[in-house]
Design a protein around this motif. Structure first.
Motif, PDB file in Angstrom:
ATOM      1  N   ALA A 162       0.818  -1.223   0.000  1.00  0.00           N
ATOM      2  CA  ALA A 162       0.000   0.000   0.000  1.00  0.00           C
ATOM      3  C   ALA A 162       0.848   1.269   0.000  1.00  0.00           C
ATOM      4  O   ALA A 162       0.368   2.333  -0.384  1.00  0.00           O
ATOM      5  CB  ALA A 162      -0.926   0.003   1.218  1.00  0.00           C
ATOM      6  N   LEU A 163       2.104   1.153   0.409  1.00  0.00           N
ATOM      7  CA  LEU A 163       2.949   2.343   0.454  1.00  0.00           C
ATOM      8  C   LEU A 163       3.236   2.902  -0.937  1.00  0.00           C
ATOM      9  O   LEU A 163       3.455   4.107  -1.082  1.00  0.00           O
ATOM     10  CB  LEU A 163       4.272   2.023   1.157  1.00  0.00           C
ATOM     11  N   ASP A 164       3.250   2.024  -1.968  1.00  0.00           N
ATOM     12  CA  ASP A 164       3.566   2.541  -3.300  1.00  0.00           C
ATOM     13  C   ASP A 164       2.472   3.469  -3.830  1.00  0.00           C
ATOM     14  O   ASP A 164       2.708   4.266  -4.728  1.00  0.00           O
ATOM     15  CB  ASP A 164       3.852   1.411  -4.285  1.00  0.00           C
ATOM     16  N   ALA A 165       1.244   3.362  -3.256  1.00  0.00           N
ATOM     17  CA  ALA A 165       0.172   4.252  -3.700  1.00  0.00           C
ATOM     18  C   ALA A 165       0.482   5.706  -3.371  1.00  0.00           C
ATOM     19  O   ALA A 165       0.002   6.621  -4.051  1.00  0.00           O
ATOM     20  CB  ALA A 165      -1.153   3.835  -3.059  1.00  0.00           C
ATOM     21  N   LEU A 166       1.274   5.938  -2.327  1.00  0.00           N
ATOM     22  CA  LEU A 166       1.628   7.306  -1.968  1.00  0.00           C
ATOM     23  C   LEU A 166       2.378   7.984  -3.101  1.00  0.00           C
ATOM     24  O   LEU A 166       2.198   9.189  -3.353  1.00  0.00           O
ATOM     25  CB  LEU A 166       2.477   7.303  -0.698  1.00  0.00           C
ATOM     26  N   TYR A 167       3.189   7.223  -3.819  1.00  0.00           N
ATOM     27  CA  TYR A 167       3.939   7.796  -4.946  1.00  0.00           C
ATOM     28  C   TYR A 167       3.174   7.635  -6.258  1.00  0.00           C
ATOM     29  O   TYR A 167       2.946   8.622  -6.976  1.00  0.00           O
ATOM     30  CB  TYR A 167       5.298   7.118  -5.047  1.00  0.00           C
ATOM     31  N   LEU A 168       2.747   6.393  -6.560  1.00  0.00           N
ATOM     32  CA  LEU A 168       2.149   6.125  -7.866  1.00  0.00           C
ATOM     33  C   LEU A 168       0.782   6.774  -8.035  1.00  0.00           C
ATOM     34  O   LEU A 168       0.445   7.243  -9.126  1.00  0.00           O
ATOM     35  CB  LEU A 168       2.017   4.609  -8.077  1.00  0.00           C
ATOM     36  N   ARG A 169      -0.025   6.790  -6.973  1.00  0.00           N
ATOM     37  CA  ARG A 169      -1.412   7.224  -7.106  1.00  0.00           C
ATOM     38  C   ARG A 169      -1.676   8.613  -6.528  1.00  0.00           C
ATOM     39  O   ARG A 169      -2.785   9.124  -6.664  1.00  0.00           O
ATOM     40  CB  ARG A 169      -2.342   6.200  -6.456  1.00  0.00           C
ATOM     41  N   VAL A 170      -0.694   9.178  -5.842  1.00  0.00           N
ATOM     42  CA  VAL A 170      -0.899  10.508  -5.266  1.00  0.00           C
ATOM     43  C   VAL A 170       0.146  11.503  -5.792  1.00  0.00           C
ATOM     44  O   VAL A 170      -0.201  12.506  -6.419  1.00  0.00           O
ATOM     45  CB  VAL A 170      -0.870  10.456  -3.722  1.00  0.00           C
ATOM     46  N   LEU A 171       1.428  11.231  -5.548  1.00  0.00           N
ATOM     47  CA  LEU A 171       2.450  12.202  -5.913  1.00  0.00           C
ATOM     48  C   LEU A 171       2.574  12.380  -7.427  1.00  0.00           C
ATOM     49  O   LEU A 171       2.646  13.515  -7.926  1.00  0.00           O
ATOM     50  CB  LEU A 171       3.798  11.788  -5.321  1.00  0.00           C
ATOM     51  N   VAL A 172       2.607  11.275  -8.174  1.00  0.00           N
ATOM     52  CA  VAL A 172       2.743  11.382  -9.638  1.00  0.00           C
ATOM     53  C   VAL A 172       1.516  12.062 -10.256  1.00  0.00           C
ATOM     54  O   VAL A 172       1.663  13.022 -11.037  1.00  0.00           O
ATOM     55  CB  VAL A 172       3.002   9.990 -10.253  1.00  0.00           C
ATOM     56  N   PRO A 173       0.274  11.614  -9.946  1.00  0.00           N
ATOM     57  CA  PRO A 173      -0.884  12.343 -10.492  1.00  0.00           C
ATOM     58  C   PRO A 173      -0.971  13.794 -10.014  1.00  0.00           C
ATOM     59  O   PRO A 173      -1.422  14.667 -10.763  1.00  0.00           O
ATOM     60  CB  PRO A 173      -2.083  11.526  -9.996  1.00  0.00           C
ATOM     61  N   ALA A 174      -0.539  14.060  -8.763  1.00  0.00           N
ATOM     62  CA  ALA A 174      -0.557  15.445  -8.281  1.00  0.00           C
ATOM     63  C   ALA A 174       0.390  16.307  -9.095  1.00  0.00           C
ATOM     64  O   ALA A 174       0.065  17.460  -9.457  1.00  0.00           O
ATOM     65  CB  ALA A 174      -0.189  15.483  -6.802  1.00  0.00           C
ATOM     66  N   GLY A 175       1.581  15.776  -9.395  1.00  0.00           N
ATOM     67  CA  GLY A 175       2.509  16.519 -10.239  1.00  0.00           C
ATOM     68  C   GLY A 175       1.942  16.772 -11.624  1.00  0.00           C
ATOM     69  O   GLY A 175       2.075  17.867 -12.178  1.00  0.00           O
ATOM     70  N   ALA A 176       1.267  15.752 -12.192  1.00  0.00           N
ATOM     71  CA  ALA A 176       0.665  15.922 -13.521  1.00  0.00           C
ATOM     72  C   ALA A 176      -0.473  16.936 -13.491  1.00  0.00           C
ATOM     73  O   ALA A 176      -0.612  17.773 -14.409  1.00  0.00           O
ATOM     74  CB  ALA A 176       0.160  14.571 -14.024  1.00  0.00           C
ATOM     75  N   ALA A 177      -1.311  16.888 -12.442  1.00  0.00           N
ATOM     76  CA  ALA A 177      -2.429  17.831 -12.338  1.00  0.00           C
ATOM     77  C   ALA A 177      -1.931  19.264 -12.185  1.00  0.00           C
ATOM     78  O   ALA A 177      -2.468  20.196 -12.813  1.00  0.00           O
ATOM     79  CB  ALA A 177      -3.324  17.445 -11.164  1.00  0.00           C
ATOM     80  N   CYS A 178      -0.912  19.475 -11.361  1.00  0.00           N
ATOM     81  CA  CYS A 178      -0.339  20.813 -11.195  1.00  0.00           C
ATOM     82  C   CYS A 178       0.265  21.311 -12.503  1.00  0.00           C
ATOM     83  O   CYS A 178       0.140  22.507 -12.851  1.00  0.00           O
ATOM     84  CB  CYS A 178       0.711  20.806 -10.091  1.00  0.00           C
ATOM     85  N   ALA A 179       0.905  20.395 -13.242  1.00  0.00           N
ATOM     86  CA  ALA A 179       1.471  20.793 -14.537  1.00  0.00           C
ATOM     87  C   ALA A 179       0.370  21.192 -15.511  1.00  0.00           C
ATOM     88  O   ALA A 179       0.514  22.173 -16.271  1.00  0.00           O
ATOM     89  CB  ALA A 179       2.293  19.642 -15.112  1.00  0.00           C
ATOM     90  N   ALA A 180      -0.744  20.467 -15.497  1.00  0.00           N
ATOM     91  CA  ALA A 180      -1.851  20.794 -16.398  1.00  0.00           C
ATOM     92  C   ALA A 180      -2.446  22.155 -16.072  1.00  0.00           C
ATOM     93  O   ALA A 180      -2.720  22.969 -16.966  1.00  0.00           O
ATOM     94  CB  ALA A 180      -2.926  19.703 -16.298  1.00  0.00           C
ATOM     95  N   ILE A 181      -2.650  22.431 -14.784  1.00  0.00           N
ATOM     96  CA  ILE A 181      -3.204  23.730 -14.378  1.00  0.00           C
ATOM     97  C   ILE A 181      -2.242  24.851 -14.740  1.00  0.00           C
ATOM     98  O   ILE A 181      -2.657  25.929 -15.200  1.00  0.00           O
ATOM     99  CB  ILE A 181      -3.516  23.714 -12.873  1.00  0.00           C
ATOM    100  N   ALA A 182      -0.948  24.613 -14.524  1.00  0.00           N
ATOM    101  CA  ALA A 182       0.049  25.628 -14.843  1.00  0.00           C
ATOM    102  C   ALA A 182       0.063  25.930 -16.342  1.00  0.00           C
ATOM    103  O   ALA A 182       0.095  27.101 -16.766  1.00  0.00           O
ATOM    104  CB  ALA A 182       1.427  25.187 -14.374  1.00  0.00           C
ATOM    105  N   LEU A 183       0.011  24.884 -17.183  1.00  0.00           N
ATOM    106  CA  LEU A 183       0.028  25.082 -18.635  1.00  0.00           C
ATOM    107  C   LEU A 183      -1.225  25.820 -19.082  1.00  0.00           C
ATOM    108  O   LEU A 183      -1.150  26.756 -19.898  1.00  0.00           O
ATOM    109  CB  LEU A 183       0.133  23.739 -19.341  1.00  0.00           C
ATOM    110  N   ALA A 184      -2.384  25.416 -18.544  1.00  0.00           N
ATOM    111  CA  ALA A 184      -3.625  26.098 -18.926  1.00  0.00           C
ATOM    112  C   ALA A 184      -3.593  27.557 -18.488  1.00  0.00           C
ATOM    113  O   ALA A 184      -3.979  28.462 -19.247  1.00  0.00           O
ATOM    114  CB  ALA A 184      -4.820  25.375 -18.313  1.00  0.00           C
ATOM    115  N   GLY A 185      -3.104  27.819 -17.262  1.00  0.00           N
ATOM    116  CA  GLY A 185      -3.058  29.197 -16.777  1.00  0.00           C
ATOM    117  C   GLY A 185      -2.118  30.076 -17.589  1.00  0.00           C
ATOM    118  O   GLY A 185      -2.454  31.221 -17.926  1.00  0.00           O
ATOM    119  N   VAL A 186      -0.925  29.531 -17.908  1.00  0.00           N
ATOM    120  CA  VAL A 186       0.054  30.324 -18.666  1.00  0.00           C
ATOM    121  C   VAL A 186      -0.448  30.588 -20.079  1.00  0.00           C
ATOM    122  O   VAL A 186      -0.372  31.731 -20.589  1.00  0.00           O
ATOM    123  CB  VAL A 186       1.415  29.600 -18.689  1.00  0.00           C
ATOM    124  N   THR A 187      -0.986  29.562 -20.739  1.00  0.00           N
ATOM    125  CA  THR A 187      -1.450  29.741 -22.112  1.00  0.00           C
ATOM    126  C   THR A 187      -2.622  30.710 -22.182  1.00  0.00           C
ATOM    127  O   THR A 187      -2.664  31.610 -23.044  1.00  0.00           O
ATOM    128  CB  THR A 187      -1.862  28.382 -22.707  1.00  0.00           C
TER     129      THR A 187
END
Length: 561
Positions: A133-158
């Motif tokens: 269950a510990l791998d979910a902290l990275y695979l299912r939370v940190l990685v998607p969180a990084g992707a979501a923040c990148a998406a918001i940043a790209l949409a905001g900048v564009t």
């Protein structure tokens, strides 16, 4: 809890920091390429349609550069997605594999293993489900969180390049709405995820107990009751699953509503900008599609949040065992065993009287001495050996001893080959050394007669060997261990008299130059010793040396062979 999460994250990023960050970066690149692909495609289709309205603009319109960009973004998105999957899973699995030895080291500390072994199903769950269950902290939370923040940043900048107020407003809305939906989803699902984990653990333990003990339960008339208990646990598991699924569905609805509002607001802003000739229709299409694509990375993050309660529970359970190993108990530099006013209390249990298993024990055993510890059941013999072995810590006084090897009356063998069961004592032992140990234990002929010899696989608990052969295999393992101190806890208990006498003779033959501390109530085992220490009610009642009448008298009061 924050400290536990921080400790787990530090362990995650300690050894493979670059690989883990690379996985997050590849996830962000995948999102960038996907949003760019959708936005550029929308711009290209709209611009092509408008250019085709007039022959002049159609001939002058460049279709090759946008087309090449679309193909490039498609290739980048595919490669980045593949790389992200490979890198993130490889990193997470490698970290979990590296964490398991730390868990074993944590449970090998004094007191820890004994408490967990009282509930083996819980130990198995910690090593498997909790660790996974510990791998979910990275695979299912940190990685998607990084992707979501990148998406918001790209949409905001564009969008900010198109219109600064629009970009700021849309980035703020996406961030606030996403955070609110995630917080709401976590609040609705966290307790249910914990209940699901507890129910699943109980279900596994009850199912194993029911299957393995069905004969005894049927004879006691408890089989139907245990089946009803299993059904109630399964009902709790289903109820927790239902709550989690409802939270997922409601979170998805809220996310769809937030995305619809964002699209509506962007459409209205783009209409005003186009009407004011600030932008063209192709740019408006690009802006709309970017907002539409920016909500996509929030979906895997929301689903990861559904499992976060389970992950946090696993972190709370495992974090204390992931700390740096504690310093080992002090060892006597001279090789002596020294107990100075050592005391150890009984483990507190409801209905049992309080008291001391050992009380103010002072004992010194010199290198090469052979000491038998005798006394009635419950006098503290096994507890004394556990203190010397470092498996338990004294509640008072001091205990110092050199490295030792403990042979208990319970033979611990594993579902593995004979060779690997022996190499638990010495991983680097050669086959010749293994055969020498088997020969010293009197088991070489029996193993040689097996079809695969040392490669013969044993069943669970040593299934395939008789009780006497299993004890001899444990004896061979003792002979392989390069320690000068042997702790023997009733080593021949449960064996028939001829086998027991042979085991004692072989112990005596291999014990030259070693220190022996033997917990026993059997005469044949105590006869190995040149001192007898008598324990009574947790205290040393007598310390007798060979050659004295008291020694001979105490020896003959023990249970005969």
């Amino acid at each position: 809890m924050k400290a536990s999460i921080g400790a787990v994250l530090r362990l995650f990023f300690a050894g493979r920091r670059r690989l883990l960050w690379s996985g997050i970066a590849l996830a962000a690149l995948t999102v960038f390429a996907g949003m760019g692909l959708l936005g550029l495609s929308g711009w290209f289709i709209t611009a092509t349609a408008l250019a085709g309205l007039a022959a002049g603009t159609a001939l002058a319109f460049d279709v090759f550069t946008p087309g090449a960009g679309i193909r490039l973004l498609a290739l980048v998105r595919t490669a980045a997605r593949y790389g992200e999957r490979v890198v993130t899973h490889d990193a997470a699995l490698a970290v979990i594999a590296a964490l398991r030895p730390r868990l074993f080291a944590g449970w090998a500390r004094p007191e820890a293993a004994r408490k967990l072994l009282a509930r083996p199903a819980r130990l198995l769950f910690r090593l498997t489900a909790d660790a996974d269950a510990l791998d979910a902290l990275y695979l299912r939370v940190l990685v998607p969180a990084g992707a979501a923040c990148a998406a918001i940043a790209l949409a905001g900048v564009t969008l900010g390049v198109i219109s600064l107020p629009l970009g700021l407003a849309m980035a703020g809305w996406l961030l606030a709405a996403g955070a609110g939906i995630l917080a709401w989803t976590m609040r609705r699902s966290r307790r249910a995820a914990c209940r699901r984990a507890h129910a699943l653990e109980a279900l596994r333990a009850q199912a194993i107990d029911l299957v393995s003990g069905q004969t005894e339960l049927a004879m006691a008339g408890q089989l139907a009751q245990r089946c009803r208990l299993l059904a109630r646990t399964e009902h709790r598991l289903a109820a927790a699953d239902d709550t989690i699924n409802r939270a997922d569905t409601q979170g998805g609805f809220l996310q769809a509503m937030a995305g619809t509002l964002a699209m509506g607001a962007t459409l209205a802003a783009c209409v005003l900008l186009v009407a004011g000739s600030a932008i063209g229709a192709p740019v408006a299409a690009l802006a709309l599609l970017l907002v539409l694509a920016s909500a996509e990375p929030l979906t895997p993050l929301r689903r990861g949040i559904l499992e976060l309660g389970r992950t946090l529970l696993a972190i709370r359970r495992l974090a204390p065992r992931l700390d740096a190993p504690a310093a080992p108990p002090p060892r006597a530099a001279s090789g002596d065993i020294r107990l100075e006013h050592a005391s150890l209390g009984h483990e507190s249990r409801p209905g049992l009287p309080a008291g001391l298993a050992l009380a103010d024990v002072t004992l010194v055993v010199r290198p090469g001495e052979r000491v038998a510890v005798v006394g009635p059941s419950g006098a503290g013999k096994s507890t004394l050996l556990a203190l010397v072995a470092g498996e338990r810590l004294p509640s008072g006084g001091r205990v110092q001893a050199p490295a030792s090897c403990l042979l208990t009356q319970r033979t611990e063998l594993f579902q593995d080959s004979v060779r690997d069961n022996l190499r638990l004592a010495r991983p680097d032992a050669s086959d010749d050394e293994l055969w020498a140990a088997l020969r010293a234990a009197g088991l070489d002929q029996a193993i040689a007669a097996l079809p695969a010899g040392l490669d013969t696989r044993l069943g669970e608990g040593g299934l395939g060997l008789s009780a006497g052969q299993a004890r001899r295999l444990a004896l061979a393992r003792l002979f392989l261990r390069p320690t000068r101190l042997w702790l023997l806890d009733e080593p021949t208990e449960g064996l028939d008299a001829p086998t027991a006498r042979d085991v004692v003779d072989r112990l005596a033959g291999q014990a030259h130059g070693r220190t022996l501390l033997i917990a026993t109530h059997i005469r044949r085992e105590a006869a190995l010793a040149d001192r007898i220490v008598v324990l009574a009610a947790g205290i040393v009642a007598a310390d007798l040396r060979r050659g004295t009448p008291a020694f001979d008298h105490q020896l003959h009061t023990l249970r005969p062979d």
